[in-house]
Design a protein around this motif. Structure first.
Motif, PDB file in Angstrom:
ATOM      1  N   ASP A  70       0.871  -1.399  -0.038  1.00  0.00           N
ATOM      2  CA  ASP A  70      -0.115  -0.089   0.029  1.00  0.00           C
ATOM      3  C   ASP A  70       0.811   1.219  -0.070  1.00  0.00           C
ATOM      4  O   ASP A  70       1.850   1.235   0.629  1.00  0.00           O
ATOM      5  CB  ASP A  70      -1.027   0.027   1.239  1.00  0.00           C
ATOM      6  CG  ASP A  70      -1.894  -0.965   1.118  1.00  0.00           C
ATOM      7  OD1 ASP A  70      -2.031  -1.492   0.078  1.00  0.00           O
ATOM      8  OD2 ASP A  70      -2.544  -1.249   2.299  1.00  0.00           O
ATOM      9  N   GLY A  71       0.627   2.226  -0.660  1.00  0.00           N
ATOM     10  CA  GLY A  71       1.310   3.609  -0.619  1.00  0.00           C
ATOM     11  C   GLY A  71       2.340   3.568  -1.615  1.00  0.00           C
ATOM     12  O   GLY A  71       2.969   4.924  -1.916  1.00  0.00           O
ATOM     13  N   ARG A  73       3.630   4.405  -4.908  1.00  0.00           N
ATOM     14  CA  ARG A  73       3.145   5.028  -5.977  1.00  0.00           C
ATOM     15  C   ARG A  73       4.191   5.283  -7.014  1.00  0.00           C
ATOM     16  O   ARG A  73       3.915   5.602  -8.179  1.00  0.00           O
ATOM     17  CB  ARG A  73       2.745   6.556  -5.517  1.00  0.00           C
ATOM     18  CG  ARG A  73       1.573   6.654  -4.530  1.00  0.00           C
ATOM     19  CD  ARG A  73       0.103   6.411  -5.488  1.00  0.00           C
ATOM     20  NE  ARG A  73      -0.067   7.746  -6.080  1.00  0.00           N
ATOM     21  CZ  ARG A  73      -0.996   8.006  -7.115  1.00  0.00           C
ATOM     22  NH1 ARG A  73      -1.560   6.885  -7.598  1.00  0.00           N
ATOM     23  NH2 ARG A  73      -0.939   9.169  -7.537  1.00  0.00           N
ATOM     24  N   THR A  74       5.395   4.945  -6.667  1.00  0.00           N
ATOM     25  CA  THR A  74       6.367   4.999  -7.677  1.00  0.00           C
ATOM     26  C   THR A  74       7.553   4.019  -7.500  1.00  0.00           C
ATOM     27  O   THR A  74       7.826   3.512  -6.536  1.00  0.00           O
ATOM     28  CB  THR A  74       7.463   6.323  -7.451  1.00  0.00           C
ATOM     29  OG1 THR A  74       6.501   7.529  -7.506  1.00  0.00           O
ATOM     30  CG2 THR A  74       8.569   6.684  -8.288  1.00  0.00           C
ATOM     31  N   ALA A 103       0.412   3.694 -10.221  1.00  0.00           N
ATOM     32  CA  ALA A 103       1.576   3.983  -9.852  1.00  0.00           C
ATOM     33  C   ALA A 103       2.568   4.229 -11.206  1.00  0.00           C
ATOM     34  O   ALA A 103       2.166   4.076 -12.427  1.00  0.00           O
ATOM     35  CB  ALA A 103       2.570   2.637  -9.417  1.00  0.00           C
ATOM     36  N   VAL A 126       8.552  12.086  -2.188  1.00  0.00           N
ATOM     37  CA  VAL A 126       7.959  11.705  -0.790  1.00  0.00           C
ATOM     38  C   VAL A 126       7.960  12.748  -0.063  1.00  0.00           C
ATOM     39  O   VAL A 126       7.024  13.113   0.822  1.00  0.00           O
ATOM     40  CB  VAL A 126       8.789  10.477  -0.055  1.00  0.00           C
ATOM     41  CG1 VAL A 126       8.299  10.477   1.343  1.00  0.00           C
ATOM     42  CG2 VAL A 126       8.724   9.231  -0.934  1.00  0.00           C
ATOM     43  N   ALA A 129       4.727  14.730  -0.961  1.00  0.00           N
ATOM     44  CA  ALA A 129       3.598  13.737  -0.739  1.00  0.00           C
ATOM     45  C   ALA A 129       4.238  12.559   0.421  1.00  0.00           C
ATOM     46  O   ALA A 129       4.265  11.511   0.088  1.00  0.00           O
ATOM     47  CB  ALA A 129       2.768  13.138  -1.811  1.00  0.00           C
ATOM     48  N   GLU A 132       3.052   8.973   0.767  1.00  0.00           N
ATOM     49  CA  GLU A 132       3.531   8.233  -0.390  1.00  0.00           C
ATOM     50  C   GLU A 132       4.692   7.359  -0.159  1.00  0.00           C
ATOM     51  O   GLU A 132       5.572   7.928   0.869  1.00  0.00           O
ATOM     52  CB  GLU A 132       3.399   8.803  -1.560  1.00  0.00           C
ATOM     53  CG  GLU A 132       2.169   9.264  -2.090  1.00  0.00           C
ATOM     54  CD  GLU A 132       2.112   9.882  -3.607  1.00  0.00           C
ATOM     55  OE1 GLU A 132       3.355   9.709  -4.353  1.00  0.00           O
ATOM     56  OE2 GLU A 132       1.357  10.165  -3.949  1.00  0.00           O
ATOM     57  N   ARG A 133       4.875   6.286  -0.688  1.00  0.00           N
ATOM     58  CA  ARG A 133       6.209   5.544  -0.464  1.00  0.00           C
ATOM     59  C   ARG A 133       6.766   5.324  -1.812  1.00  0.00           C
ATOM     60  O   ARG A 133       5.931   5.129  -2.994  1.00  0.00           O
ATOM     61  CB  ARG A 133       5.896   4.285   0.379  1.00  0.00           C
ATOM     62  CG  ARG A 133       5.482   4.465   1.801  1.00  0.00           C
ATOM     63  CD  ARG A 133       5.306   3.126   2.210  1.00  0.00           C
ATOM     64  NE  ARG A 133       4.559   2.135   1.779  1.00  0.00           N
ATOM     65  CZ  ARG A 133       4.516   0.885   2.319  1.00  0.00           C
ATOM     66  NH1 ARG A 133       5.261   0.697   3.053  1.00  0.00           N
ATOM     67  NH2 ARG A 133       3.612   0.130   1.449  1.00  0.00           N
ATOM     68  N   THR A 164      10.580   6.571   2.427  1.00  0.00           N
ATOM     69  CA  THR A 164       9.495   7.143   3.129  1.00  0.00           C
ATOM     70  C   THR A 164       9.882   8.268   4.066  1.00  0.00           C
ATOM     71  O   THR A 164      10.969   8.505   4.172  1.00  0.00           O
ATOM     72  CB  THR A 164       8.851   5.921   4.067  1.00  0.00           C
ATOM     73  OG1 THR A 164       9.867   5.926   4.905  1.00  0.00           O
ATOM     74  CG2 THR A 164       8.700   4.599   3.334  1.00  0.00           C
TER      75      THR A 164
END
Length: 386
Positions: A70-71, A73-74, A103, A126, A129, A132-133, A164
């Motif tokens: 989860d999280g 995005r990249t 992603a 990061v 945002a 996000e991770r 993160t």
């Protein structure tokens, strides 16, 4: 300001291992030329069903098993051993790892520097945002011509990093120093499977990039040399990093003991040159092998032929040791299968045409394997249920 950095880190390598003592004996040279002169003992060699994708995905899998998907995005996939002129190796890894389709996935190339470009981009994303991770994968196979000076500096490996906010391992500090110059010290043309190297020029370009990047780092307000506790440099072979620290000592006038970086050599001596992954394999070895790093500032020097250097720093977080995997890399290295020199040479010479379908023999015990070509497209599969 919110701390951003490396929350988790994992290393993977290849199935086979070549002992440089055997290579030296076959070449009728003193093994000390490799073990002392280069600072290398062995190098990893992929089997026919391994490549940068399988190693990269294998490095990332323990991170996802520990922290979930989860999280993320990249996904940045850094390599100079690209398997396709268009499609990112990261797309294959993204699919193998079962990551969220929402992603961005991209491959980054600039010789051995690519992973640092990916890490800095991930930190910036990061910071924008913090919820996000980002997953950074650095994976490479170093190949040189048989019987060439570069042959004993081959290798294969991958490092994955989860970036993160409020990281558990290393906070990446914001100041970095850069140095770029158009230098023909090392490159691999499209029609070659092995690199072209000017060893003397490459050494000079590496050291010049170090001093240039250091000067820029200090000019931008980076930490003075006496506030840097450990040194972690790109290691095409570990002796190169020793030369880097010696150059930095002369350049700054500081008394820099090799003990600052000794722990970073443990894994690179064994896996050989892993190009983009080598500096972060050094970080993995440092975190695993140095017992007192909490609060310590690490100076990183990343280099990519062609040529670019970056000097930046990171501070090890309190409680970092609770988030390590004691013995995991040692077990991975111990599990490699020795290969005879005759079989190594045959594997080195093997050519896999891209214009016909094929199946690879089942060799690797890693979580993922390269299965071959179908419809001229690369096929990958899991080797076990995880």
């Amino acid at each position: 300001m919110t701390a951003i950095g490396i929350h988790d880190l994992s290393l993977a390598t290849a199935h086979h291992v070549v002992d440089l003592g055997d290579l030296a004996t076959a070449a009728d040279v003193d093994p000390a030329k490799y073990r002392v002169g280069l600072g290398q003992d062995r190098f990893s060699l992929p089997s026919a069903d391994e490549d940068i994708v399988t190693m990269g995905a294998s490095a990332a899998l323990p991170i996802l098993e520990r922290h979930g998907r989860d999280g993320i995005r990249t996904v940045f996939f850094a390599t100079e051993s690209g398997i396709d002129q268009s499609k990112s190796g990261g797309m294959f890894a993204h699919g193998l790892l079962g990551l969220d389709p929402r992603a961005r996935v991209v491959e980054i190339k600039q010789a051995c520097y690519g992973a640092t470009a990916a890490l800095q981009a991930a930190v910036a994303l990061v910071a924008r945002a913090p919820g996000e991770r980002a997953l950074v994968i650095a994976s490479d196979v170093a190949r040189y011509d048989l019987d060439s000076p570069g042959e004993p500096t081959q290798g294969a490996g991958a490092v994955a990093m989860l970036v993160t906010a409020d990281p558990a391992l290393v906070e990446i500090e914001p100041v970095s120093g850069l140095n770029a110059a158009d230098v023909d010290d090392f490159w691999r043309p499209n029609d070659r499977t092995t690199a072209v190297v000017d060893g003397g020029l490459s050494m000079k370009a590496y050291l010049d990039a170090l001093t240039g990047a250091w000067d820029d780092f200090r000019a931008r307000g980076g930490a003075p040399i006496d506030e840097i506790d450990r040194f972690c440099a790109h290691q095409p072979f570990t002796k190169m990093a020793r030369k880097a620290l010696a150059r930095l000592a002369r350049h700054t006038g500081a008394d820099l003991d090799d003990a600052m970086q000794e722990a970073t050599f443990a894994y690179n001596r064994e896996i050989g040159n892993a190009y983009t992954a080598s500096i972060y394999a050094g970080l993995a070895a440092l975190l695993d092998g140095d017992a007192d790093l909490a609060g310590r500032r690490i100076g990183f020097f990343s280099y990519g032929s062609g040529a670019i250097g970056e000097f930046f720093t990171g501070v090890v977080r309190p409680g970092y040791a609770d988030h390590l995997r004691p013995g995991a890399v040692a077990a991975e290295l111990e599990a490699r299968e020795p290969i005879s020199l005759a079989d190594y040479r045959a594997l080195h010479a093997a050519v896999s045409p891209s214009d016909e379908d094929s199946e690879t023999p089942r060799v690797t015990r890693a979580p993922f394997r390269f299965a071959g070509l179908r419809g001229r497209a690369r096929q990958y599969e899991r080797t076990e249920t995880r």
